[in-house]
Structure formats: C-alpha cells, structure tokens
Enzyme design. Sequence first.
Site, PDB file in Angstrom:
ATOM      1  N   ASP A  64       0.869  -1.186   0.000  1.00 61.74           N
ATOM      2  CA  ASP A  64       0.000   0.000   0.000  1.00 61.74           C
ATOM      3  C   ASP A  64       0.901   1.229   0.000  1.00 61.74           C
ATOM      4  O   ASP A  64       1.420   1.623   1.048  1.00 61.74           O
ATOM      5  CB  ASP A  64      -0.894   0.027   1.241  1.00 61.74           C
ATOM      6  CG  ASP A  64      -2.096  -0.883   1.125  1.00 61.74           C
ATOM      7  OD1 ASP A  64      -2.761  -0.853   0.090  1.00 61.74           O
ATOM      8  OD2 ASP A  64      -2.366  -1.631   2.088  1.00 61.74           O
ATOM      9  N   ARG A  72       4.251   3.130   2.905  1.00 62.59           N
ATOM     10  CA  ARG A  72       5.033   2.224   3.749  1.00 62.59           C
ATOM     11  C   ARG A  72       6.525   2.534   3.718  1.00 62.59           C
ATOM     12  O   ARG A  72       7.218   2.337   4.698  1.00 62.59           O
ATOM     13  CB  ARG A  72       4.810   0.772   3.319  1.00 62.59           C
ATOM     14  CG  ARG A  72       3.349   0.327   3.225  1.00 62.59           C
ATOM     15  CD  ARG A  72       2.581   0.562   4.499  1.00 62.59           C
ATOM     16  NE  ARG A  72       1.229   0.028   4.399  1.00 62.59           N
ATOM     17  CZ  ARG A  72       0.207   0.425   5.118  1.00 62.59           C
ATOM     18  NH1 ARG A  72       0.384   1.394   6.013  1.00 62.59           N
ATOM     19  NH2 ARG A  72      -0.987  -0.115   4.974  1.00 62.59           N
ATOM     20  N   ARG A 147      -7.090  10.725   1.752  1.00 58.84           N
ATOM     21  CA  ARG A 147      -6.684   9.735   0.742  1.00 58.84           C
ATOM     22  C   ARG A 147      -7.494   9.905  -0.542  1.00 58.84           C
ATOM     23  O   ARG A 147      -7.066   9.445  -1.599  1.00 58.84           O
ATOM     24  CB  ARG A 147      -6.882   8.316   1.283  1.00 58.84           C
ATOM     25  CG  ARG A 147      -6.047   7.989   2.504  1.00 58.84           C
ATOM     26  CD  ARG A 147      -6.540   6.731   3.199  1.00 58.84           C
ATOM     27  NE  ARG A 147      -6.331   5.546   2.374  1.00 58.84           N
ATOM     28  CZ  ARG A 147      -6.871   4.364   2.651  1.00 58.84           C
ATOM     29  NH1 ARG A 147      -7.667   4.210   3.709  1.00 58.84           N
ATOM     30  NH2 ARG A 147      -6.620   3.331   1.866  1.00 58.84           N
ATOM     31  N   LYS A 177      -9.861   1.436  -5.561  1.00 55.42           N
ATOM     32  CA  LYS A 177     -10.491   0.983  -4.316  1.00 55.42           C
ATOM     33  C   LYS A 177     -11.225   2.160  -3.662  1.00 55.42           C
ATOM     34  O   LYS A 177     -10.893   3.325  -3.937  1.00 55.42           O
ATOM     35  CB  LYS A 177      -9.430   0.402  -3.371  1.00 55.42           C
ATOM     36  CG  LYS A 177      -8.312   1.374  -2.961  1.00 55.42           C
ATOM     37  CD  LYS A 177      -7.235   0.652  -2.163  1.00 55.42           C
ATOM     38  CE  LYS A 177      -6.226   1.651  -1.621  1.00 55.42           C
ATOM     39  NZ  LYS A 177      -5.115   1.014  -0.902  1.00 55.42           N
ATOM     40  N   HIS A 178     -12.293   1.915  -2.891  1.00 57.24           N
ATOM     41  CA  HIS A 178     -12.832   0.631  -2.446  1.00 57.24           C
ATOM     42  C   HIS A 178     -14.247   0.545  -3.010  1.00 57.24           C
ATOM     43  O   HIS A 178     -15.124   1.278  -2.557  1.00 57.24           O
ATOM     44  CB  HIS A 178     -12.868   0.543  -0.943  1.00 57.24           C
ATOM     45  CG  HIS A 178     -11.530   0.836  -0.283  1.00 57.24           C
ATOM     46  ND1 HIS A 178     -11.070   2.126  -0.033  1.00 57.24           N
ATOM     47  CD2 HIS A 178     -10.553   0.007   0.163  1.00 57.24           C
ATOM     48  CE1 HIS A 178      -9.893   2.075   0.560  1.00 57.24           C
ATOM     49  NE2 HIS A 178      -9.540   0.801   0.692  1.00 57.24           N
ATOM     50  N   HIS A 190     -11.938  -1.444   9.268  1.00 52.60           N
ATOM     51  CA  HIS A 190     -10.893  -2.189   9.972  1.00 52.60           C
ATOM     52  C   HIS A 190     -11.396  -2.664  11.330  1.00 52.60           C
ATOM     53  O   HIS A 190     -10.981  -3.720  11.823  1.00 52.60           O
ATOM     54  CB  HIS A 190      -9.647  -1.318  10.189  1.00 52.60           C
ATOM     55  CG  HIS A 190      -8.899  -1.012   8.940  1.00 52.60           C
ATOM     56  ND1 HIS A 190      -9.240   0.034   8.109  1.00 52.60           N
ATOM     57  CD2 HIS A 190      -7.821  -1.616   8.367  1.00 52.60           C
ATOM     58  CE1 HIS A 190      -8.397   0.068   7.087  1.00 52.60           C
ATOM     59  NE2 HIS A 190      -7.540  -0.921   7.214  1.00 52.60           N
ATOM     60  N   ASP A 260     -10.464  -7.024   0.169  1.00 46.30           N
ATOM     61  CA  ASP A 260      -9.681  -6.283   1.152  1.00 46.30           C
ATOM     62  C   ASP A 260      -9.252  -7.277   2.238  1.00 46.30           C
ATOM     63  O   ASP A 260      -9.626  -8.457   2.203  1.00 46.30           O
ATOM     64  CB  ASP A 260     -10.504  -5.124   1.729  1.00 46.30           C
ATOM     65  CG  ASP A 260      -9.644  -3.963   2.225  1.00 46.30           C
ATOM     66  OD1 ASP A 260      -8.437  -4.178   2.443  1.00 46.30           O
ATOM     67  OD2 ASP A 260     -10.184  -2.856   2.404  1.00 46.30           O
TER      68      ASP A 260
END
Length: 364
Positions: A64, A72, A147, A177-178, A190, A260
């Site tokens: 990601d 990351r 985002r 996404k998503h 999450h 996901d």
Amino acid sequence: MTQHAPLIIDVAGLSLSKIDRQRLKHPLVGGIILFARNWQDRAQLTELCLQIKKVRRDLLICVDQEGGHVQRFKTDGFTHLPPMRALGEMWLHDGKAGEGVGAMQASNAASACGYVLGAELRACGVDFSFTPVLDLDFGESGVIGDRAFARDPRMVSLLAKSLMHGLLQSGMANCGKHFPGHGFVKADSHTAVPVDKRSLKAILAEDAAPYGWLNTTLSSVMPAHVIYPKVDARPAGFSAKWLNDILRGQLGFGGAIFSDDLSMAGARLLDGQSVSYTQAAVAALNAGCDMVLLCNQCLPNSELGGRAVDELIEGLTEAQLKGSWQPQEAGEERRRALLPRTPATEWDALMVQPDYMHALSLIP
C-alpha cells in the site's frame, strides 16, 4: 489447467525465514503484501524482493503506497508523495492563469506522482501498489479522509486516470479501491462493519461512477468491506451481485478483483454470523474475487507466529478438495496480468533519468 493461486499473505520481518519460504512455495499462494515492518532501507528491501522471487518468479509483490499517511516506504531516498486530496485542491485552484489551468496542472502532477511512485517501487523489486483510491470525499470518513482526491466523481476519475497513466509509464498496474465506495460512511471497516443505506441508483450515480468511466484503464479493483443493504445483505467484497452483476456486468470491468484484508472486522461477519478466515476467503472467491488478502498475521515476536496463514492455506486446500471452492483459470490469468512486463530501471540510473527528474519537479 493453470493452478489458481489466490492467496496474498505477509511475512514477519526484514528477510524470509524458512517457514516464510515454505508458505510462499504453496501453490495456492499467489503473492505477498509488504508493510513498514518489512522495511529498513532500500538495500534491505531490494534483497527481500530478490529472496521472494527466488522462491517463485510469479509471486506478486504488493504494497500500500498511496502517498500522504499511507506510504510504507518513505526514507532512504523514497519521495514523500502528497495525499491525493492535494491534487484535488490543485485542480480547484485556477489562480490567475485562466479557467481550467488548475485542472490541467493537477492532471499533470497526478501523472508525475504515479510515475515516481511506480518507478521507485519497481527499482527496489516491488511489483504492485494498491492505488489509486477512488472513494469520494464526503467529509465523513476518517479512514478515507485526505486519501480521496475530491468529492466530485468526475474529478476523481480524471485525476485517478492521470495517476494510472504515470504508473503505466513506470511499468506498474493499478488498483481502484474501495468499490463501490467507502467515503460516505463514518465507520472504519478495519474495526467495525459500516452500513451505507443509500439506494443503488444513488451509489451508481456518484460513488461507483468512476469504475464505469475507467473500465478500460483499471487493472484491478478492491471492493469495500461495507454493507449496502438496499443492494445486498453482504459486504460488497462477498457479494456476487456487486462483483459479477454490477462491477463486471453493468460497469464493464474486466480486470482482477482483490478482497480487502480478511482480518478486518468488516470481513469477519457474514449474514450476521462470525466466520473464520477460510470461510471468509471461500465466500469472497465464490462471490467473484480473484485474490484474497490476509494481512498482519505474521507479526514479529507474535505468539501465533502466522498460524492464521497456515490455517487459511490448509482450509482453502480442504475447500478445494471438498468442492466448496473451485480454482478459476481466468482468475489466475488476471493475477498474472498484474506482474510487470518490462524491466525495471535500477535506482541509481533512475535518479538521473530525465523523465524521473522532471516528474519530481511537478509533485506538489
């Protein structure tokens, strides 16, 4: 028939252990997703990717790497990419140059971001990033937030298409996404099971519109762990109606579909019942996903030591033997289509490449 390898798993640390190699050799495993814990510096990341490819050349190495706070790798030379909202704000800021100039500058900057993002990852051996976010910024979702490019689906589509053009220049595929949209709900999938009570007509008119407009450009799609009860009682990633009837049938998408992360709360409750990782994986694959992700199960110093990954591999093997899930050759072809087809430019050569240097100058 080509063996379908639908599982995307993770590893604990900075290099592969013996058990990591055993898992990655399994014919049901098709890729690996990397996290910040798998990063020390570019030399280490490059060596890790080489180790993975020595296990199997066809493994898809994913991450990601969107920009903003979802990035990351962001030290040792990696460019700090802006959140996608910055590109949407650039679009809206026409300034004194004339109407529409902001939109054109933002489009160009998006392509530059995509190229830099893809080229830097590929220089270290990473094949694929789960980007761009196509969710709309309704100002409600904390987990989406900056985002998202913008609220307007037309802006989102054109900026995403520009970013995907940059990825393509670097030799990298993309992932929208998503699906059909996570931006309207406040809850974070999450940790909860978000519910979006709007009608299918309303969702198709706004949130899902980019998926139809970009159906010739998108390489892959990741559905949301969100329930849209006026369409289906199951979250989109476990719904054949959403994935086959709407995404593939109505919106004309022909690429790969990833679930996901199956460890997210939004994936662990189906039809009001708690389910295992294997049950969730089988449900997602039977609904139309080509690949399923199970993340953060191989954490360093964890007492479980990746046991959930082993249980999923064993469970899906058993499901195949019992006939509750059957491998799909088309799904495997779509997975392999995401692998880069051109050689990557090595890091030192990339740093002095005119296209790369020009792209850096365009990033806000």
